[in-house]
Design a protein around this motif. Structure first.
Motif, PDB file in Angstrom:
ATOM      1  N   GLN A  67       0.817  -1.219   0.000  1.00 36.43           N
ATOM      2  CA  GLN A  67       0.000   0.000   0.000  1.00 36.43           C
ATOM      3  C   GLN A  67       0.852   1.271   0.000  1.00 36.43           C
ATOM      4  O   GLN A  67       0.551   2.226  -0.708  1.00 36.43           O
ATOM      5  CB  GLN A  67      -0.924   0.022   1.232  1.00 36.43           C
ATOM      6  N   LYS A  68       1.916   1.284   0.822  1.00 31.89           N
ATOM      7  CA  LYS A  68       2.742   2.493   0.953  1.00 31.89           C
ATOM      8  C   LYS A  68       4.224   2.136   0.854  1.00 31.89           C
ATOM      9  O   LYS A  68       4.907   2.008   1.878  1.00 31.89           O
ATOM     10  CB  LYS A  68       2.458   3.179   2.290  1.00 31.89           C
ATOM     11  N   PRO A  69       4.758   1.968  -0.371  1.00 33.57           N
ATOM     12  CA  PRO A  69       6.191   1.672  -0.510  1.00 33.57           C
ATOM     13  C   PRO A  69       7.024   2.820   0.075  1.00 33.57           C
ATOM     14  O   PRO A  69       6.596   3.972   0.067  1.00 33.57           O
ATOM     15  CB  PRO A  69       6.398   1.586  -2.034  1.00 33.57           C
ATOM     16  N   GLY A  70       8.194   2.481   0.566  1.00 35.22           N
ATOM     17  CA  GLY A  70       9.077   3.519   1.102  1.00 35.22           C
ATOM     18  C   GLY A  70      10.115   2.943   2.044  1.00 35.22           C
ATOM     19  O   GLY A  70      10.216   1.730   2.211  1.00 35.22           O
ATOM     20  N   VAL A  71      10.866   3.838   2.663  1.00 31.63           N
ATOM     21  CA  VAL A  71      11.894   3.438   3.624  1.00 31.63           C
ATOM     22  C   VAL A  71      11.307   3.588   5.019  1.00 31.63           C
ATOM     23  O   VAL A  71      10.778   4.646   5.366  1.00 31.63           O
ATOM     24  CB  VAL A  71      13.161   4.312   3.475  1.00 31.63           C
ATOM     25  N   ASP A  78      12.563  -7.595  14.437  1.00 28.23           N
ATOM     26  CA  ASP A  78      11.362  -7.535  13.607  1.00 28.23           C
ATOM     27  C   ASP A  78      11.494  -8.480  12.423  1.00 28.23           C
ATOM     28  O   ASP A  78      12.602  -8.803  11.987  1.00 28.23           O
ATOM     29  CB  ASP A  78      11.121  -6.106  13.091  1.00 28.23           C
ATOM     30  N   ARG A  79      10.357  -8.888  11.896  1.00 24.36           N
ATOM     31  CA  ARG A  79      10.314  -9.815  10.761  1.00 24.36           C
ATOM     32  C   ARG A  79       9.765  -9.100   9.536  1.00 24.36           C
ATOM     33  O   ARG A  79       9.220  -7.999   9.625  1.00 24.36           O
ATOM     34  CB  ARG A  79       9.434 -11.013  11.109  1.00 24.36           C
ATOM     35  N   VAL A  80       9.881  -9.757   8.380  1.00 22.87           N
ATOM     36  CA  VAL A  80       9.350  -9.194   7.132  1.00 22.87           C
ATOM     37  C   VAL A  80       7.856  -8.920   7.290  1.00 22.87           C
ATOM     38  O   VAL A  80       7.342  -7.907   6.809  1.00 22.87           O
ATOM     39  CB  VAL A  80       9.631 -10.140   5.940  1.00 22.87           C
ATOM     40  N   LYS A  81       7.162  -9.783   8.011  1.00 21.80           N
ATOM     41  CA  LYS A  81       5.728  -9.605   8.283  1.00 21.80           C
ATOM     42  C   LYS A  81       5.457  -8.234   8.898  1.00 21.80           C
ATOM     43  O   LYS A  81       4.522  -7.530   8.511  1.00 21.80           O
ATOM     44  CB  LYS A  81       5.266 -10.733   9.222  1.00 21.80           C
ATOM     45  N   ASP A  82       6.298  -7.820   9.862  1.00 23.29           N
ATOM     46  CA  ASP A  82       6.145  -6.519  10.522  1.00 23.29           C
ATOM     47  C   ASP A  82       6.387  -5.372   9.544  1.00 23.29           C
ATOM     48  O   ASP A  82       5.691  -4.356   9.568  1.00 23.29           O
ATOM     49  CB  ASP A  82       7.126  -6.401  11.701  1.00 23.29           C
ATOM     50  N   ALA A  83       7.378  -5.544   8.669  1.00 20.95           N
ATOM     51  CA  ALA A  83       7.697  -4.505   7.682  1.00 20.95           C
ATOM     52  C   ALA A  83       6.537  -4.314   6.710  1.00 20.95           C
ATOM     53  O   ALA A  83       6.152  -3.181   6.400  1.00 20.95           O
ATOM     54  CB  ALA A  83       8.969  -4.880   6.923  1.00 20.95           C
ATOM     55  N   ILE A  84       5.960  -5.414   6.242  1.00 18.90           N
ATOM     56  CA  ILE A  84       4.827  -5.339   5.304  1.00 18.90           C
ATOM     57  C   ILE A  84       3.648  -4.647   5.976  1.00 18.90           C
ATOM     58  O   ILE A  84       2.961  -3.808   5.380  1.00 18.90           O
ATOM     59  CB  ILE A  84       4.408  -6.756   4.827  1.00 18.90           C
ATOM     60  N   GLN A  85       3.426  -4.952   7.238  1.00 25.35           N
ATOM     61  CA  GLN A  85       2.328  -4.345   7.988  1.00 25.35           C
ATOM     62  C   GLN A  85       2.530  -2.834   8.114  1.00 25.35           C
ATOM     63  O   GLN A  85       1.594  -2.059   7.945  1.00 25.35           O
ATOM     64  CB  GLN A  85       2.232  -4.998   9.374  1.00 25.35           C
ATOM     65  N   ILE A  86       3.762  -2.396   8.398  1.00 24.45           N
ATOM     66  CA  ILE A  86       4.059  -0.969   8.514  1.00 24.45           C
ATOM     67  C   ILE A  86       3.814  -0.259   7.179  1.00 24.45           C
ATOM     68  O   ILE A  86       3.384   0.886   7.145  1.00 24.45           O
ATOM     69  CB  ILE A  86       5.517  -0.759   8.995  1.00 24.45           C
ATOM     70  N   ALA A  87       4.068  -0.965   6.083  1.00 27.91           N
ATOM     71  CA  ALA A  87       3.876  -0.382   4.744  1.00 27.91           C
ATOM     72  C   ALA A  87       2.416  -0.469   4.296  1.00 27.91           C
ATOM     73  O   ALA A  87       2.117  -0.287   3.123  1.00 27.91           O
ATOM     74  CB  ALA A  87       4.789  -1.072   3.739  1.00 27.91           C
ATOM     75  N   GLY A  89       0.391  -3.106   4.299  1.00 28.06           N
ATOM     76  CA  GLY A  89      -0.056  -4.419   3.852  1.00 28.06           C
ATOM     77  C   GLY A  89       0.044  -4.555   2.338  1.00 28.06           C
ATOM     78  O   GLY A  89       0.449  -3.636   1.624  1.00 28.06           O
ATOM     79  N   PHE A  90      -0.317  -5.736   1.851  1.00 30.70           N
ATOM     80  CA  PHE A  90      -0.247  -6.026   0.417  1.00 30.70           C
ATOM     81  C   PHE A  90      -1.374  -5.329  -0.343  1.00 30.70           C
ATOM     82  O   PHE A  90      -2.455  -5.116   0.197  1.00 30.70           O
ATOM     83  CB  PHE A  90      -0.381  -7.537   0.175  1.00 30.70           C
ATOM     84  N   VAL A  91      -1.123  -5.021  -1.625  1.00 34.45           N
ATOM     85  CA  VAL A  91      -2.209  -4.594  -2.512  1.00 34.45           C
ATOM     86  C   VAL A  91      -2.840  -5.849  -3.098  1.00 34.45           C
ATOM     87  O   VAL A  91      -2.315  -6.949  -2.948  1.00 34.45           O
ATOM     88  CB  VAL A  91      -1.718  -3.640  -3.635  1.00 34.45           C
ATOM     89  N   GLU A  92      -3.943  -5.695  -3.803  1.00 32.33           N
ATOM     90  CA  GLU A  92      -4.721  -6.843  -4.282  1.00 32.33           C
ATOM     91  C   GLU A  92      -3.931  -7.776  -5.192  1.00 32.33           C
ATOM     92  O   GLU A  92      -4.068  -8.991  -5.119  1.00 32.33           O
ATOM     93  CB  GLU A  92      -5.970  -6.339  -5.014  1.00 32.33           C
ATOM     94  N   ASP A  93      -3.085  -7.224  -6.064  1.00 32.74           N
ATOM     95  CA  ASP A  93      -2.361  -8.051  -7.046  1.00 32.74           C
ATOM     96  C   ASP A  93      -1.024  -8.589  -6.534  1.00 32.74           C
ATOM     97  O   ASP A  93      -0.250  -9.164  -7.298  1.00 32.74           O
ATOM     98  CB  ASP A  93      -2.106  -7.228  -8.321  1.00 32.74           C
TER      99      ASP A  93
END
Length: 197
Positions: A67-71, A78-87, A89-93
């Motif tokens: 949803q929100k790419p960035g640094v 922390d795990r990759v799961k946490d990083a994706i959540q901070i960003a 979450g995933f978009v539909e595709d």
């Protein structure tokens, strides 16, 4: 005679007050010394805590189908799961199956989330960094990655992981000499293939 007794009483009272004052002053000086030492110790502890907190901060670049790419700033553990959540979450595709959500994040890591059907390997950058740079991040590398180093078999790789879990991250390449079975000659074989910290 009565006047002499009064002066004697006054002299005794004065002497007792003087002794009490000396005793009080001596205790006060001792107390101030006792108070000063712990303050210095506490200050040193606070400084070391600040350094620990500072070293536990990780910066991760999240790209692709989120949803929100960035640094983003994460913390050690922390795990990759946490990083994706901070960003966001995933978009539909997003092709969620191409991302190892359980992987530990490390500083300067790039997490790339590919689109469904996208060709090529889309994953977090632990393997990608290794492929691009030809180097192993010794503080975050998994067993199979460490075993790619010349002269490092499964047992030594396990010892490296065990050492960093027990003693914390390696601060320099020379710290690997603490591992049983790794000497100067072995270290020279892979020194340029290792990223520390």
């Amino acid at each position: 005679m009565i006047i002499q007794k009064k002066w004697l009483i006054y002299a005794l009272i004065f002497l007792l007050l003087f002794i009490a004052l000396l005793f009080f002053q001596q205790n006060r000086e001792t107390a101030s010394v006792i108070v000063e030492e712990p303050v210095e110790v506490v200050q040193e502890n606070l400084e070391s805590m600040d350094k620990t907190i500072e070293s536990a901060i990780l910066w991760v670049d999240i790209k692709g189908m989120v949803q929100k790419p960035g640094v983003y700033q994460l913390t050690e553990g922390d795990r990759v799961k946490d990083a994706i959540q901070i960003a966001g979450g995933f978009v539909e595709d997003a092709d969620e199956l191409m991302v190892n959500m359980a992987a530990l994040v490390h500083d300067e890591m790039v997490i790339y989330v590919p689109m469904k059907g996208e060709e090529g390997e889309g994953t977090y950058s632990s393997q990608r960094v290794m492929a691009e740079e030809g180097k192993v991040r010794i503080n975050t590398a998994e067993l199979n990655e460490i075993m790619t180093l010349p002269g490092i078999g499964e047992q030594k790789a396990k010892s490296i992981i065990e050492y960093r879990e027990t003693n914390g991250k390696f601060q320099s390449v020379e710290d690997l000499l603490q591992i049983s079975g790794i000497g100067e000659k072995t270290l020279e074989r892979f020194r340029d293939m290792v990223i520390v910290p």
